[in-house]
Design an enzyme around this catalytic site. Structure first.
Site, PDB file in Angstrom:
ATOM      1  N   PRO A  10       0.792  -1.226   0.000  1.00 51.53           N
ATOM      2  CA  PRO A  10       0.000   0.000   0.000  1.00 51.53           C
ATOM      3  C   PRO A  10       0.829   1.283   0.000  1.00 51.53           C
ATOM      4  O   PRO A  10       1.852   1.372   0.673  1.00 51.53           O
ATOM      5  CB  PRO A  10      -0.828  -0.096   1.286  1.00 51.53           C
ATOM      6  CG  PRO A  10      -0.176  -1.139   2.108  1.00 51.53           C
ATOM      7  CD  PRO A  10       0.488  -2.078   1.153  1.00 51.53           C
ATOM      8  N   ASN A  11       0.364   2.221  -0.783  1.00 51.26           N
ATOM      9  CA  ASN A  11       0.904   3.582  -0.890  1.00 51.26           C
ATOM     10  C   ASN A  11       2.215   3.663  -1.674  1.00 51.26           C
ATOM     11  O   ASN A  11       2.706   4.758  -1.941  1.00 51.26           O
ATOM     12  CB  ASN A  11       1.067   4.229   0.497  1.00 51.26           C
ATOM     13  CG  ASN A  11      -0.245   4.316   1.228  1.00 51.26           C
ATOM     14  OD1 ASN A  11      -1.184   4.894   0.701  1.00 51.26           O
ATOM     15  ND2 ASN A  11      -0.352   3.714   2.406  1.00 51.26           N
ATOM     16  N   ARG A  18       5.450  10.837  -2.743  1.00 53.54           N
ATOM     17  CA  ARG A  18       5.122  10.596  -1.346  1.00 53.54           C
ATOM     18  C   ARG A  18       6.363  10.771  -0.465  1.00 53.54           C
ATOM     19  O   ARG A  18       7.337  10.047  -0.636  1.00 53.54           O
ATOM     20  CB  ARG A  18       4.631   9.157  -1.245  1.00 53.54           C
ATOM     21  CG  ARG A  18       4.374   8.671   0.139  1.00 53.54           C
ATOM     22  CD  ARG A  18       4.214   7.153   0.158  1.00 53.54           C
ATOM     23  NE  ARG A  18       3.922   6.722   1.501  1.00 53.54           N
ATOM     24  CZ  ARG A  18       4.122   5.500   1.963  1.00 53.54           C
ATOM     25  NH1 ARG A  18       4.614   4.561   1.166  1.00 53.54           N
ATOM     26  NH2 ARG A  18       3.853   5.205   3.216  1.00 53.54           N
ATOM     27  N   TYR A  23      11.319   8.331   1.174  1.00 50.57           N
ATOM     28  CA  TYR A  23      11.214   7.301   0.138  1.00 50.57           C
ATOM     29  C   TYR A  23      11.907   7.648  -1.180  1.00 50.57           C
ATOM     30  O   TYR A  23      11.870   6.848  -2.112  1.00 50.57           O
ATOM     31  CB  TYR A  23       9.730   6.979  -0.109  1.00 50.57           C
ATOM     32  CG  TYR A  23       9.010   6.553   1.157  1.00 50.57           C
ATOM     33  CD1 TYR A  23       9.460   5.452   1.888  1.00 50.57           C
ATOM     34  CD2 TYR A  23       7.910   7.255   1.638  1.00 50.57           C
ATOM     35  CE1 TYR A  23       8.822   5.059   3.063  1.00 50.57           C
ATOM     36  CE2 TYR A  23       7.257   6.867   2.813  1.00 50.57           C
ATOM     37  CZ  TYR A  23       7.725   5.769   3.518  1.00 50.57           C
ATOM     38  OH  TYR A  23       7.090   5.388   4.667  1.00 50.57           O
ATOM     39  N   ALA A  78       2.952  -0.584   5.080  1.00 48.46           N
ATOM     40  CA  ALA A  78       2.507  -0.582   6.479  1.00 48.46           C
ATOM     41  C   ALA A  78       1.975  -1.941   6.938  1.00 48.46           C
ATOM     42  O   ALA A  78       1.939  -2.222   8.142  1.00 48.46           O
ATOM     43  CB  ALA A  78       1.449   0.497   6.683  1.00 48.46           C
ATOM     44  N   HIS A  81       3.801  -4.133   9.578  1.00 48.50           N
ATOM     45  CA  HIS A  81       3.769  -3.933  11.022  1.00 48.50           C
ATOM     46  C   HIS A  81       2.618  -4.642  11.724  1.00 48.50           C
ATOM     47  O   HIS A  81       2.617  -4.749  12.938  1.00 48.50           O
ATOM     48  CB  HIS A  81       3.752  -2.421  11.319  1.00 48.50           C
ATOM     49  CG  HIS A  81       4.762  -1.658  10.514  1.00 48.50           C
ATOM     50  ND1 HIS A  81       6.105  -1.954  10.556  1.00 48.50           N
ATOM     51  CD2 HIS A  81       4.628  -0.651   9.602  1.00 48.50           C
ATOM     52  CE1 HIS A  81       6.756  -1.152   9.725  1.00 48.50           C
ATOM     53  NE2 HIS A  81       5.880  -0.354   9.129  1.00 48.50           N
ATOM     54  N   SER A 103      12.964   2.981   3.559  1.00 43.89           N
ATOM     55  CA  SER A 103      13.419   3.831   4.667  1.00 43.89           C
ATOM     56  C   SER A 103      13.975   2.971   5.798  1.00 43.89           C
ATOM     57  O   SER A 103      13.702   1.761   5.861  1.00 43.89           O
ATOM     58  CB  SER A 103      12.241   4.663   5.186  1.00 43.89           C
ATOM     59  OG  SER A 103      11.241   3.832   5.747  1.00 43.89           O
TER      60      SER A 103
HETATM   61  C1  DQA Z   1       8.026   1.200   4.068  1.00 46.16           C
HETATM   62  C2  DQA Z   1       8.031   1.479   5.569  1.00 46.16           C
HETATM   63  C3  DQA Z   1       6.644   1.335   6.164  1.00 46.16           C
HETATM   64  O1  DQA Z   1       6.684   1.641   7.551  1.00 46.16           O
HETATM   65  C4  DQA Z   1       5.680   2.276   5.490  1.00 46.16           C
HETATM   66  O2  DQA Z   1       4.380   2.100   6.002  1.00 46.16           O
HETATM   67  C5  DQA Z   1       5.704   2.164   4.014  1.00 46.16           C
HETATM   68  C6  DQA Z   1       6.990   2.039   3.342  1.00 46.16           C
HETATM   69  C7  DQA Z   1       9.399   1.477   3.433  1.00 46.16           C
HETATM   70  O3  DQA Z   1       9.612   1.028   2.302  1.00 46.16           O
HETATM   71  O4  DQA Z   1      10.238   2.151   4.024  1.00 46.16           O
HETATM   72  O5  DQA Z   1       4.687   2.263   3.350  1.00 46.16           O
HETATM   73  O6  DQA Z   1       7.722  -0.182   3.870  1.00 46.16           O
END
Ligand code: DQA
Length: 148
Positions: A10-11, A18, A23, A78, A81, A103
């Site tokens: 996601p995202n 973003r 990132y 995410a 987690h 990250s």
């Molecule tokens: C992520 C780290 C996650 O905590 C975050 O929710 C992401 C990106 C990363 O690639 O650093 O969406 O997976």
């Protein structure tokens, strides 16, 4: 030689736009193209997909296992987690999965310090930006050549 998958959660379709401080500036398409280029230079194919939906990621992991893919690079976003369902999907296949985070999750909010998925993966690469995806491909390459 090998058939790999790159799965982004996601995202991650928003990469480039973003939070570039976390990132980076590359789009997901840039990253996917670079991963495909590296893999192809080593003789491998990579199927890339991204989804914002937990069940779609689970289906894709199952597909990787059932269809005999040689390795999967997974950034669960995410879901890392808290998704026990994605953890169980990783456990349910024998295809090696490498978890990647752009990250350094350990240097961020405390909820990001826990990965419920990492323990059932082959390994985790964290905090090295998009280069982490390339490292994961190099690791899978070594694995299928039997030099890990
Ligand atoms: C992520 C780290 C996650 O905590 C975050 O929710 C992401 C990106 C990363 O690639 O650093 O969406 O997976």
């Amino acid at each position: 030689m090998g058939k790999f998958m790159l799965i982004n959660g996601p995202n991650l379709n928003m990469l480039g736009k973003r939070e570039p401080n976390h990132y980076g500036h590359k789009s997901l398409l840039d990253i996917e193209n670079e991963v495909k280029e590296l893999a192809s230079s080593l003789g491998h194919d990579v199927e890339c997909m991204q989804s914002n939906h937990e069940g779609v990621i689970i289906d894709q992991l199952h597909k990787g296992g059932i269809e005999g893919y040689h390795g999967i690079v997974l950034n669960p976003g995410a879901f890392t987690h808290y998704s026990y369902a994605i953890r169980d999907a990783i456990s349910s296949i024998t295809t090696p999965v490498i978890e990647v985070h752009l990250s350094n999750v350990h240097a961020r909010e405390s909820f990001r310090h826990t990965s419920v998925t990492a323990a059932v993966t082959k390994g985790q690469i964290v905090g090295l930006g998009d280069y982490g995806y390339q490292l994961a491909i190099l690791a899978l390459d070594r694995m299928i050549r039997g030099i890990h």
